[in-house]
Design an enzyme around this catalytic site. Structure first.
Site, PDB file in Angstrom:
ATOM      1  N   CYS A 255       0.996   4.371 -35.235  1.00 43.84           N
ATOM      2  CA  CYS A 255       0.200   3.281 -34.663  1.00 43.84           C
ATOM      3  C   CYS A 255       1.045   2.002 -34.629  1.00 43.84           C
ATOM      4  O   CYS A 255       1.620   1.618 -35.644  1.00 43.84           O
ATOM      5  CB  CYS A 255      -1.053   3.065 -35.507  1.00 43.84           C
ATOM      6  SG  CYS A 255      -1.959   1.583 -35.046  1.00 43.84           S
TER       7      CYS A 255
ATOM      8  N   TYR B 245     -11.912   7.163  17.841  1.00 37.04           N
ATOM      9  CA  TYR B 245     -12.058   5.822  18.402  1.00 37.04           C
ATOM     10  C   TYR B 245     -11.575   5.696  19.850  1.00 37.04           C
ATOM     11  O   TYR B 245     -11.603   4.616  20.404  1.00 37.04           O
ATOM     12  CB  TYR B 245     -11.318   4.792  17.542  1.00 37.04           C
ATOM     13  CG  TYR B 245      -9.929   5.229  17.144  1.00 37.04           C
ATOM     14  CD1 TYR B 245      -9.660   5.604  15.839  1.00 37.04           C
ATOM     15  CD2 TYR B 245      -8.915   5.321  18.091  1.00 37.04           C
ATOM     16  CE1 TYR B 245      -8.404   6.042  15.470  1.00 37.04           C
ATOM     17  CE2 TYR B 245      -7.665   5.752  17.735  1.00 37.04           C
ATOM     18  CZ  TYR B 245      -7.400   6.110  16.426  1.00 37.04           C
ATOM     19  OH  TYR B 245      -6.155   6.560  16.063  1.00 37.04           O
TER      20      TYR B 245
ATOM     21  N   CYS C 186      -5.312   6.149 -33.450  1.00 37.15           N
ATOM     22  CA  CYS C 186      -4.909   5.787 -34.800  1.00 37.15           C
ATOM     23  C   CYS C 186      -6.103   6.150 -35.688  1.00 37.15           C
ATOM     24  O   CYS C 186      -7.198   5.641 -35.484  1.00 37.15           O
ATOM     25  CB  CYS C 186      -4.619   4.294 -34.879  1.00 37.15           C
ATOM     26  SG  CYS C 186      -4.555   3.724 -36.588  1.00 37.15           S
TER      27      CYS C 186
ATOM     28  N   CYS D 121      -0.637  -0.552 -37.340  1.00 35.96           N
ATOM     29  CA  CYS D 121      -0.700  -0.347 -38.786  1.00 35.96           C
ATOM     30  C   CYS D 121       0.304   0.695 -39.282  1.00 35.96           C
ATOM     31  O   CYS D 121       0.449   0.900 -40.477  1.00 35.96           O
ATOM     32  CB  CYS D 121      -2.102   0.062 -39.205  1.00 35.96           C
ATOM     33  SG  CYS D 121      -2.526   1.723 -38.675  1.00 35.96           S
TER      34      CYS D 121
ATOM     35  N   LYS E 296      -9.051  -0.656  11.243  1.00 33.03           N
ATOM     36  CA  LYS E 296      -7.799   0.062  11.490  1.00 33.03           C
ATOM     37  C   LYS E 296      -7.639   1.067  10.357  1.00 33.03           C
ATOM     38  O   LYS E 296      -7.212   0.735   9.256  1.00 33.03           O
ATOM     39  CB  LYS E 296      -6.620  -0.905  11.536  1.00 33.03           C
ATOM     40  CG  LYS E 296      -5.323  -0.219  11.919  1.00 33.03           C
ATOM     41  CD  LYS E 296      -4.229  -1.241  12.182  1.00 33.03           C
ATOM     42  CE  LYS E 296      -2.958  -0.600  12.700  1.00 33.03           C
ATOM     43  NZ  LYS E 296      -2.361   0.340  11.752  1.00 33.03           N
TER      44      LYS E 296
ATOM     45  N   CYS F 100      -6.818  -0.653 -40.001  1.00 38.40           N
ATOM     46  CA  CYS F 100      -5.966  -0.962 -38.854  1.00 38.40           C
ATOM     47  C   CYS F 100      -6.543  -2.222 -38.216  1.00 38.40           C
ATOM     48  O   CYS F 100      -7.673  -2.224 -37.731  1.00 38.40           O
ATOM     49  CB  CYS F 100      -5.966   0.208 -37.882  1.00 38.40           C
ATOM     50  SG  CYS F 100      -4.945  -0.072 -36.451  1.00 38.40           S
TER      51      CYS F 100
ATOM     52  N   GLU G 122     -12.619  -3.083  15.606  1.00 42.72           N
ATOM     53  CA  GLU G 122     -12.868  -1.863  14.822  1.00 42.72           C
ATOM     54  C   GLU G 122     -12.000  -1.914  13.570  1.00 42.72           C
ATOM     55  O   GLU G 122     -11.032  -2.660  13.502  1.00 42.72           O
ATOM     56  CB  GLU G 122     -12.460  -0.619  15.637  1.00 42.72           C
ATOM     57  CG  GLU G 122     -13.303  -0.385  16.871  1.00 42.72           C
ATOM     58  CD  GLU G 122     -12.730   0.718  17.765  1.00 42.72           C
ATOM     59  OE1 GLU G 122     -11.570   1.133  17.553  1.00 42.72           O
ATOM     60  OE2 GLU G 122     -13.452   1.155  18.662  1.00 42.72           O
TER      61      GLU G 122
ATOM     62  N   ASP H 161      -6.296   3.896   8.038  1.00 42.40           N
ATOM     63  CA  ASP H 161      -4.926   4.213   7.662  1.00 42.40           C
ATOM     64  C   ASP H 161      -4.847   5.669   7.231  1.00 42.40           C
ATOM     65  O   ASP H 161      -5.054   6.007   6.068  1.00 42.40           O
ATOM     66  CB  ASP H 161      -4.488   3.280   6.530  1.00 42.40           C
ATOM     67  CG  ASP H 161      -2.977   3.190   6.437  1.00 42.40           C
ATOM     68  OD1 ASP H 161      -2.296   3.797   7.281  1.00 42.40           O
ATOM     69  OD2 ASP H 161      -2.478   2.511   5.519  1.00 42.40           O
TER      70      ASP H 161
ATOM     71  N   LYS I  96      -3.453  -7.335  10.745  1.00 43.00           N
ATOM     72  CA  LYS I  96      -3.135  -6.685   9.467  1.00 43.00           C
ATOM     73  C   LYS I  96      -3.631  -7.503   8.286  1.00 43.00           C
ATOM     74  O   LYS I  96      -3.470  -8.722   8.267  1.00 43.00           O
ATOM     75  CB  LYS I  96      -1.615  -6.534   9.364  1.00 43.00           C
ATOM     76  CG  LYS I  96      -1.063  -5.428  10.257  1.00 43.00           C
ATOM     77  CD  LYS I  96      -0.722  -4.251   9.383  1.00 43.00           C
ATOM     78  CE  LYS I  96       0.230  -3.291  10.086  1.00 43.00           C
ATOM     79  NZ  LYS I  96       0.811  -2.354   9.149  1.00 43.00           N
TER      80      LYS I  96
HETATM   81  N1  LIG Z   1       6.310   2.422   4.255  1.00 39.11           N
HETATM   82  C1  LIG Z   1       7.110   2.931   5.158  1.00 39.11           C
HETATM   83  O1  LIG Z   1       8.165   3.463   4.840  1.00 39.11           O
HETATM   84  C2  LIG Z   1       6.709   2.889   6.592  1.00 39.11           C
HETATM   85  C3  LIG Z   1       7.482   3.515   7.566  1.00 39.11           C
HETATM   86  C4  LIG Z   1       7.055   3.458   8.889  1.00 39.11           C
HETATM   87  C5  LIG Z   1       5.891   2.796   9.210  1.00 39.11           C
HETATM   88  N2  LIG Z   1       5.164   2.185   8.234  1.00 39.11           N
HETATM   89  C6  LIG Z   1       3.928   1.444   8.530  1.00 39.11           C
HETATM   90  O2  LIG Z   1       3.338   1.839   9.722  1.00 39.11           O
HETATM   91  C7  LIG Z   1       3.213   0.745  10.608  1.00 39.11           C
HETATM   92  C8  LIG Z   1       3.528   1.149  12.027  1.00 39.11           C
HETATM   93  O3  LIG Z   1       3.080   2.426  12.169  1.00 39.11           O
HETATM   94  P1  LIG Z   1       2.351   3.094  13.378  1.00 39.11           P
HETATM   95  O4  LIG Z   1       3.026   2.807  14.640  1.00 39.11           O
HETATM   96  O5  LIG Z   1       2.222   4.494  12.967  1.00 39.11           O
HETATM   97  O6  LIG Z   1       0.947   2.510  13.331  1.00 39.11           O
HETATM   98  P2  LIG Z   1       0.436   1.108  13.777  1.00 39.11           P
HETATM   99  O7  LIG Z   1       0.235   0.303  12.548  1.00 39.11           O
HETATM  100  O8  LIG Z   1       1.282   0.541  14.847  1.00 39.11           O
HETATM  101  O9  LIG Z   1      -0.953   1.482  14.358  1.00 39.11           O
HETATM  102  C9  LIG Z   1      -1.160   2.422  15.413  1.00 39.11           C
HETATM  103  C10 LIG Z   1      -2.032   3.466  14.885  1.00 39.11           C
HETATM  104  O10 LIG Z   1      -3.217   2.920  14.357  1.00 39.11           O
HETATM  105  C11 LIG Z   1      -4.143   3.946  14.259  1.00 39.11           C
HETATM  106  N3  LIG Z   1      -5.531   3.432  14.318  1.00 39.11           N
HETATM  107  C12 LIG Z   1      -6.356   3.337  13.249  1.00 39.11           C
HETATM  108  N4  LIG Z   1      -7.535   2.855  13.589  1.00 39.11           N
HETATM  109  C13 LIG Z   1      -7.506   2.633  14.915  1.00 39.11           C
HETATM  110  C14 LIG Z   1      -8.466   2.136  15.840  1.00 39.11           C
HETATM  111  N5  LIG Z   1      -9.691   1.751  15.467  1.00 39.11           N
HETATM  112  N6  LIG Z   1      -8.100   2.045  17.133  1.00 39.11           N
HETATM  113  C15 LIG Z   1      -6.844   2.407  17.531  1.00 39.11           C
HETATM  114  N7  LIG Z   1      -5.891   2.888  16.687  1.00 39.11           N
HETATM  115  C16 LIG Z   1      -6.222   2.996  15.396  1.00 39.11           C
HETATM  116  C17 LIG Z   1      -3.805   4.928  15.315  1.00 39.11           C
HETATM  117  O11 LIG Z   1      -3.601   6.156  14.704  1.00 39.11           O
HETATM  118  C18 LIG Z   1      -2.527   4.430  15.924  1.00 39.11           C
HETATM  119  O12 LIG Z   1      -1.616   5.449  16.116  1.00 39.11           O
HETATM  120  C19 LIG Z   1       4.171  -0.289  10.107  1.00 39.11           C
HETATM  121  O13 LIG Z   1       3.707  -1.592  10.351  1.00 39.11           O
HETATM  122  C20 LIG Z   1       4.278   0.012   8.655  1.00 39.11           C
HETATM  123  O14 LIG Z   1       3.334  -0.776   7.946  1.00 39.11           O
HETATM  124  C21 LIG Z   1       5.559   2.223   6.959  1.00 39.11           C
HETATM  125 ZN   LIG Z   2      -3.537   1.701 -36.597  1.00 40.35          ZN
END
Ligand SMILES: NC(=O)c1ccc[n+]([C@@H]2O[C@H](COP(=O)([O-])OP(=O)(O)OC[C@H]3O[C@@H](n4cnc5c(N)ncnc54)[C@H](O)[C@@H]3O)[C@@H](O)[C@H]2O)c1
Ligand SMILES: [Zn+2]
Length: 662
Positions: free
Chosen positions: A398, A217, A414, A401, A114, A420, A112, A116, A305
């Site tokens: 500008c 999901y 400009c 020119c 993932k 120009c 599936e 975000d 990922k």
């Molecule tokens: N940038 C930052 O400061 C920061 C901080 C913390 C975490 N993160 C990011 O978050 C990631 C870890 O976070 P996490 O534990 O929340 O998430 P995860 O990446 O471990 O994924 C788990 C989540 O994926 C989601 N998901 C989406 N589609 C799905 C599907 N088809 N089936 C099942 N689950 C699905 C669910 O909500 C589940 O909770 C890290 O790898 C990082 O990239 C970033």
């Molecule tokens: Zn100009």
């Protein structure tokens, strides 16, 4: 530094990032930067066997906010283990098989997207949505029912009456985010945080303005039903009208999973919602039970990922560039950064207003996003990391020119259209380009020479060039000079659509120029066209119509056009181009859904082939082009053919149609 110190440092830093990300919905580093540190921590913990009690590797998500009522999930929610390479995926698969031991059944896997966004856990009882919560720390989340109710695609009531927990992801479609940001005073930097921030806003009215969506999901808990497989569970969700993404792929081996990943990896960028990879899950739910969970992840699933399309980097400088219309566009100079496998050092900032709204300054760390391979765009600044940064100065003169600039709406221009250099050079290059007047031999270099050495200040001056003029230029020989003069002379006899495009009306591309020519059929009529009439053309919206009207009201432009006409330029309407084909003069009805064409595309193609398109089927119809799920029109055609009356009527599938036009 010794390893324990480094572990402590990483735990502290990652917990701070987690807080910003999960609790504040305001991350200060990109996922990529986070993941690098997280992976380092995992490796050190493994190597040293040191596990601090507050290590993020032991915990799911972040702590729930006190402002919301807390909600204890019936079934806990988990994070996902992740793989970035095929090898890591194979290692996971091998581990699964090892855990299952000897007498295992052949495994099936589902893939599936993932999504975000923000995890949501929905509770239904007696067929009603009675609770909705965030994931929180996996056991306890925040109760956000009124906020979740603003997501229109989620059912408030369902057929199934038992108690059930459905898990999904709340998200903001990318097109919705883009539209929102066009008007917002405070643009949102990223779709994930936009959705998370909206769902965890105490005021559901604010949530509603973000127009969120969701995909479900998983069923974490359900009373009185059981499913043998994930696919069965997904079917059940669909039957109860939950929003389930249409993409889900069942594979019968890990090799098949890898092949599928290769297939669809590059398409993820084109989706209208943010994903950060794919999730691979074991289909059989009894096998899942056997495999169980670690502290943090299910052992029966893994996230694959993708390379990040969003990173952070430093904005070093902003340069203003002058275009053909005199518009000054800011171009961001970045500390080079890898984004989705490409190193970039330049990015777009649309205009002055955009810089203000996004609060970016020179020396700030900024969010950078790349979509569909266009130049990456700066989404906003990380305000915590702008210390000592310098304001981007608004240009007063500008850069090319030195003329004093003027402001029109959000843009800076400009006004010196006559002398120009970048304006004139790009105007000449555009005017002579293949899709415009097609005057061969005009490189940017040549245009610069004409401007600098011969003082060409108006397109009409091109028609005054002499052999002596040209031969005096560097790198111009007899042949080159003669060819160019000949090409210029030839261009006097031009097509109307090419000329309209060559004029360089803002927002009028080649297609619109052709539409204008086909509709108005003469230059005078196009020049006199009123806004009200222009917007009746199929692809002309308010902005385009206004640009056209404004353009032909500008005295300087009218003067230029008149000079061109005085030089003997004669734009002619040539009639619409129609290809002679099997479909010329044939009556065609299109019905059902075609795989390779939208309704509009097939209509345009058929018209170009000379067909007459009608909407109802009769014995005078020549072809019925029937796509999938064609209904009554196809039946009618079949009836006519079966009735044995005299008719040329033929039913075509999409494949047959495509072979005919090859
Ligand atoms: N940038 C930052 O400061 C920061 C901080 C913390 C975490 N993160 C990011 O978050 C990631 C870890 O976070 P996490 O534990 O929340 O998430 P995860 O990446 O471990 O994924 C788990 C989540 O994926 C989601 N998901 C989406 N589609 C799905 C599907 N088809 N089936 C099942 N689950 C699905 C669910 O909500 C589940 O909770 C890290 O790898 C990082 O990239 C970033
Ligand atoms: Zn100009």
């Amino acid at each position: 530094m010794d390893k324990l110190t480094r572990i402590k440092q990483l735990v502290g830093q990652l917990n701070q990032y987690n807080y910003q990300y999960y609790v504040m919905d305001q991350p200060i580093v990109s996922d990529k930067e986070y993941d690098v540190l997280y992976d380092e921590l995992v490796a050190l913990e493994k190597e040293t066997n040191i596990l601090l009690p507050d290590s993020p590797t032991l915990r799911v998500g972040g702590e729930p906010l006190k402002n919301f009522a807390s909600h204890r999930h019936t079934a806990p929610l988990w994070s996902l283990d992740k793989a970035k390479t095929e090898e890591e995926l194979l290692t996971w698969d091998a581990r699964v098989k090892r855990l299952l031991g000897e007498n295992q059944v052949p495994l099936e896997y589902v893939i599936e997207h993932k999504f975000d966004g923000l995890t949501i856990n929905l509770t239904y009882e007696g067929g009603e949505l009675v609770q909705a919560a965030t994931r929180g720390n996996g056991a306890v989340g925040e109760s956000i029912l009124p906020q979740v109710k603003t997501i229109r695609s989620l059912p408030l009531s369902i057929e199934f009456e038992g108690k059930m927990e459905v898990q999904g992801e709340g998200l903001m479609k990318l097109s919705v985010l883009e539209a929102y940001n066009k008007k917002a005073l405070d643009p949102l930097k990223n779709a994930r945080n936009a959705a998370a921030g909206a769902l965890r806003n105490l005021d559901p009215k604010v949530t509603a303005t973000r127009k969120l969506d969701a995909f479900c999901y998983n069923i974490g808990y359900s009373e009185g039903t059981s499913f043998a497989t994930h696919m069965e569970m997904i079917d059940f969700l669909r039957k109860n009208k939950f929003p389930v993404n249409q993409y889900i792929k069942l594979c019968s081996s890990i090799t098949e999973v890898i092949a599928e990943i290769q297939q669809i990896k590059d398409k993820a960028k084109d989706l209208d919602f943010l994903t950060d990879g794919l999730v691979i899950k074991i289909n059989d739910l009894r096998v899942r039970e056997q495999l169980g969970y670690t502290q943090k992840f299910p052992r029966w699933a893994i996230a694959f990922k993708f390379e990040a399309q969003e990173v952070t980097t430093e904005l070093r400088d902003v340069l203003w560039q002058v275009g053909r219309t005199g518009k000054l566009t800011p171009s961001a100079v970045l500390e080079p950064v890898d984004i989705g496998g490409v190193t970039v050092s330049r990015a777009t900032l649309n205009n002055w207003e955009d810089i203000q709204r996004k609060k970016v300054k020179k020396g700030c760390r900024v969010w950078l996003r790349r979509s569909n391979d266009v130049i990456p765009e700066i989404m906003g600044a990380i305000e915590e990391e702008c210390e000592g940064a310098k304001e981007v100065e608004k240009p007063e003169y500008c850069p090319a020119c030195g003329s004093e600039v003027i402001e029109k709406g959000a843009h800076i221009f400009c006004p010196n259209t006559l002398s120009c250099k970048p304006q004139m050079v790009s105007a000449i290059v555009h005017y002579s380009s293949r899709d415009a007047m097609d005057i061969e031999g005009f490189s940017e270099k040549t245009a610069e020479q004409l401007y600098e050495t011969l003082g060409i200040k108006d397109i009409a001056d091109l028609y005054q060039l002499s052999y002596e003029n040209l031969i005096s230029l560097e790198r111009f020989g007899d042949k080159k000079a003669k060819n160019l003069l000949q090409a210029i002379e030839k261009s006097k006899d031009c097509r109307l659509d090419a000329f309209v495009y060559a004029l360089g009306i803002p927002n009028v591309g080649r297609k619109t120029a052709t539409d204008l020519a086909n509709y108005f059929k003469s230059l005078e009529k196009i020049m006199e066209a009123q806004y009200e009439e222009l917007i009746t053309l199929p692809d002309v919206g308010g902005i385009v119509a206004a640009s056209i009207v404004d353009f032909f009201q500008d005295e300087k432009i009218l003067g230029s056009i008149q000079r061109l006409l005085d030089k003997g330029l004669h734009p002619k309407y040539q009639g619409e181009e129609k290809e002679e084909s099997i479909f010329t003069e044939k009556t065609v009805v299109v019905t059902g859904t075609l795989k390779n064409y939208s309704r509009k595309e097939i209509k345009e193609l058929l018209e170009k082939l000379g067909a007459k398109i009608t909407s109802s089927v009769s014995k005078n119809t020549d072809y019925v082009l029937a796509g999938e799920e064609a209904g009554s029109k196809l039946d009618k055609a079949q009836e006519i053919i079966n009735a044995g009356v005299e008719t040329n009527l033929r039913i075509l599938t999409e494949e047959e149609f495509e072979t005919m036009i090859k």
